[in-house]
Design an enzyme around this catalytic site. Structure first.
Site, PDB file in Angstrom:
ATOM      1  N   ASP A   1      31.595  -4.126 -20.411  1.00  0.00           N
ATOM      2  CA  ASP A   1      32.530  -3.215 -21.085  1.00  0.00           C
ATOM      3  C   ASP A   1      32.020  -3.099 -22.404  1.00  0.00           C
ATOM      4  OD1 ASP A   1      36.111  -2.650 -20.909  1.00  0.00           O
ATOM      5  OD2 ASP A   1      34.534  -1.600 -21.772  1.00  0.00           O
TER       6      ASP A   1
HETATM    7  C1  GLC Z   1      36.361   1.250 -22.837  1.00  0.00           C
HETATM    8  C2  GLC Z   1      37.193   0.782 -21.753  1.00  0.00           C
HETATM    9  C3  GLC Z   1      36.534   0.841 -20.331  1.00  0.00           C
HETATM   10  C4  GLC Z   1      35.840   2.067 -20.509  1.00  0.00           C
HETATM   11  C5  GLC Z   1      34.458   1.872 -21.384  1.00  0.00           C
HETATM   12  C6  GLC Z   1      33.738   2.988 -21.751  1.00  0.00           C
HETATM   13  O1  GLC Z   1      36.343   0.247 -23.892  1.00  0.00           O
HETATM   14  O2  GLC Z   1      37.503  -0.593 -21.564  1.00  0.00           O
HETATM   15  O3  GLC Z   1      37.536   1.077 -19.611  1.00  0.00           O
HETATM   16  O4  GLC Z   1      35.095   2.623 -19.098  1.00  0.00           O
HETATM   17  O5  GLC Z   1      35.176   1.367 -22.577  1.00  0.00           O
HETATM   18  O6  GLC Z   1      34.395   4.052 -22.259  1.00  0.00           O
END
Ligand code: GLC
Length: 725
Positions: free
Chosen positions: A272
């Site tokens: 993430d």
């Molecule tokens: C965010 C979220 C995730 C998302 C990623 C990219 O912090 O936790 O769900 O896909 O970053 O935007």
């Protein structure tokens, strides 16, 4: 510059030959680059990228860019990678397309409330088609996190509290995203997130610690991820949170033992956003190199945004701390994904301006969004005031969400444009059933200003009916939006109380991304319609239900508590040794509130009435390898055709571990014509009776089971059967 010559769609074995030939050309820095993705600038999405990333792309130090979209813009960025970098390896373009891309569908929890798996798959199909038309190859969806805590704002992105429903929804979403395959560049790679158990943070507090037994992890939280992977999802995203002491992004048990060994997942795992860097905050690494090592060797292939793999992996491999073979395994997965998407064949195959123009916001896509919105609405209360009779009503539309368009598309709205969304006001002002529409804001969503109450009161006095649009602002659910209270924000409850004094019938339309404690509204309103955030076609979908053109059919995918103090509260709790009997003090209860929710899982009313017969079993016991058939007649005793979600629950009365008082094990959404009766049949087999025991074996056990079939988790017919292993 060596441009990798295009290839036809070829068997994986031939991918392997080409992948090996590319790997042989790559430097360690270029390999680390394929394992690094970076965001387009979040402030100016779609048309701006930081110079530093242009430099990195040219150096072959970027495997993909997220938050960049648009056929022309992605073509421009792809051209840099393909023509300016040494090896010309194409970029992946990714985006959070969570419930639609340009055509926005209801937020995911609303889609789950439809219990309509075909409609959910169709929603994902439209989202994928629009995403692919704007140059995107990969979406960070579906979110598969089960959650039983509405304080956590990301319940908006999921499919609610139940493992069985969330698993079915996860599978439908992956099929919709990937089903057509990549030959026509009309599908996108799915990403199963957030692995794992991100929906169970302590106290519902965002990013907080997750700590649970392995039985609970396997029984309740893991199945939806597996369901998505079994549906063919090509990628997985490791979560921010720790699970039982080890951050998910560096959790060997999750990423290797479960995901790779048990589930045989052979796709790409992406972290993430900076969750590799956050391993330092978690305290399992002390520096960039330590965090990169921990994330990589434990199973996270791609580093999203922290750039730690770019900075540390080449040196870790040069020093022999990580083998180059292990590095190549991860890079090969990324290259294989790019081959599967056809990007080596034609890096620009997703960049068609003509197709983009034709596909985005097409009438068909908008119609699908409206259709899903209608199906996602849940009628929570109705004393008969709905459907509004068409005798040309004088309506007072009041409330902070009445004219809002932006809020209608909810959080994580991708490339959605709130300005073209339909507000409830937009729909009612042009509705043929409305004789006169008066409007007053009453109050803002979160502000404490009550100075507009009087105007709202006087407006309401002039009307036949009040439609009161209350709820949360869209930004109040989604990432980093945990709340300690799940009451209506601001002074909305006070506005409701003030309008009660008019004596006019009040229908509350609720806009929210999480269950809310709306006890007073439930008690005093004439009707309550749960609308969630219904998407681009919100207004017309809600109006169709208010005036009866559409018979509401949604059912709650998540329990609505009476009090935040009851959380966690869900339909399938354990019985305990002292189950609350409603009278005895020394039982599992509170002294200041009962154990009942405000609205239970699976609950939702219709304008029709459905009468359930007794359950008919074709036998009262069965053995392993056999099946049991359970049938029930459901009669629509009203004068309106209506859809009903017939739900099947099972309780294992005695097990080697304690078992929930009921578990959803099947459902069927059926249209029952007015006055007609239909037979609904379920087949029960041993698989529905299996659970994780203390040895973490997944097995059934002989015994007596209660079988429940009905209209919600609290209203059902019941019978018993025996199973023998
Ligand atoms: C965010 C979220 C995730 C998302 C990623 C990219 O912090 O936790 O769900 O896909 O970053 O935007």
């Amino acid at each position: 510059m060596v441009l990798i010559i295009g290839l036809n769609t070829i068997a994986k074995a031939q991918f392997q030959a080409k992948i090996d030939s590319i790997l042989n050309l790559m430097t360690l820095e270029e390999k680390a680059g394929q394992l690094s993705i970076f965001t387009n600038d979040l402030n100016e999405r779609g048309d701006f990228i930081q110079d530093q990333y242009i430099t990195l792309i040219t150096k072959g130090a970027v495997g993909g860019i997220f938050n960049a979209h648009g056929a022309e813009y992605t073509r421009r960025l792809q051209k840099i990678a393909v023509e300016k970098s040494r090896l010309g390896i194409p970029l992946l373009f990714a985006f959070d397309v969570i419930h639609g891309h340009h055509t926005i569908f209801p937020v995911p929890i609303a889609e789950a409330a439809s219990w309509d798996l075909k409609a959910i798959e169709k929603s994902a199909r439209v989202a994928a088609s629009e995403a692919a038309a704007t140059g995107l190859h990969w979406v960070f969806a579906p979110m598969c996190d089960v959650s039983r805590d509405p304080r956590w704002g990301r319940v908006m992105e999921g499919a609610g509290e139940d493992t069985y429903l969330a698993s079915a929804v996860a599978s439908a979403r992956v099929k919709g995203l990937q089903s057509t395959g990549f030959q026509d560049a009309d599908a996108v790679a799915a990403c199963v997130k957030h692995f794992a158990a991100y929906g169970a943070p302590q106290a519902g507090r965002e990013y907080h610690t997750v700590d649970m037994s392995e039985i609970t992890l396997r029984e309740t939280y893991l199945p939806p991820y597996k369901s998505a992977i079994d549906a063919g999802a090509l990628t997985v995203m490791s979560a921010f949170n720790e699970v039982n002491g080890v951050p998910a992004t560096a959790n060997h048990f999750l990423l290797n033992d479960i995901l790779r060994e048990e589930w045989k997942f052979d796709g790409v795992v992406v972290s993430d956003y900076t969750s590799v860097l956050e391993l330092i905050n978690h305290g399992i690494a002390s520096d960039t190199s330590g965090a990169a090592f921990a994330g990589f060797v434990n199973g996270t292939d791609i580093d999203m945004q922290s750039s730690f793999y770019n900075h540390a992996l080449p040196a870790l491999v040069s020093k022999g701390v990580i083998s180059e073979t292990r590095l190549d395994e991860a890079v090969a997965k990324v290259l294989e994904l790019k081959f599967k998407l056809g990007l080596f064949e034609d890096p620009y195959k997703f960049c068609s301006k003509e197709r983009e123009k034709r596909v985005l916001l097409s009438p068909q896509n908008l119609s699908e969004s409206q259709n899903m919105a209608k199906k996602s609405l849940v009628l929570l209360k109705n004393d008969g005031v709905l459907p509004l009779n068409s005798s040309k009503q004088k309506l007072a539309l009041i409330g902070p969400l009445a004219k809002s368009r932006q809020d209608m598309i909810g959080g994580w709205y991708a490339a959605g444009n709130g300005e073209i969304a339909e507000s409830l006001y937009d729909a009612l002002i042009q509705n043929k059933n409305v004789k006169e529409l008066m409007y007053a804001v009453g109050c803002e969503t979160t502000a404490s200003d009550t100075s507009h109450f009087q105007e709202a009161y006087e407006t309401a006095l002039q009307a036949d009916q009040i439609i009161l649009a209350l709820g949360e602002a869209a930004w109040m659910t989604g990432e980093a939006t945990s709340r300690s209270s799940i009451d209506l924000p601001g002074v909305q409850n006070q506005l409701f109380s003030r309008l009660l004094k008019t004596g006019k019938p009040i229908t509350v339309v609720l806009f929210n991304g999480r269950p809310l404690t709306i006890n007073e509204i439930d008690h005093y309103a004439n009707a309550v319609l749960e609308a969630w955030f219904p998407g681009t076609k919100a207004g017309s979908a809600i109006a169709s239900v208010l005036f009866g053109d559409e018979n509401p059919s949604g059912k709650l995918p998540m329990t609505f508590p009476k009090s935040v103090g009851q959380i966690p509260i869900h339909y399938n709790m354990k019985n305990t040794g002292r189950p609350w009997d409603g009278v005895t003090n020394t039982t599992s209860r509170y002294t200041d509130i009962d154990n009942k929710p405000l609205y239970p899982f699976g609950y939702g009313l219709s304008y029709s009435t459905f009468d359930y017969s007794s359950i008919i079993l074709d036998r009262d016991s069965f053995k392993a390898g056999e099946t049991l058939k359970a049938a029930i007649k459901v009669k629509n005793s009203s004068s309106r055709d209506g859809e009903e979600v017939v739900q099947l629950y099972i309780r294992d009365l005695v097990g080697s571990v304690t078992r929930p008082v009921k578990e959803l094990k099947g459902f069927k959404k059926v249209l029952i014509p007015a006055g007609k009766e239909i037979m609904i049949e379920f087949t029960i087999d041993e698989n529905l009776l299996k659970f994780y025991n203390t040895k973490h074996g997944y097995a059934s056990e002989s015994g007596t089971f209660e079988l429940m079939i009905g209209t919600s988790s609290e209203k059902f017919q019941t019978c018993f059967f025996n199973f023998t292993k």
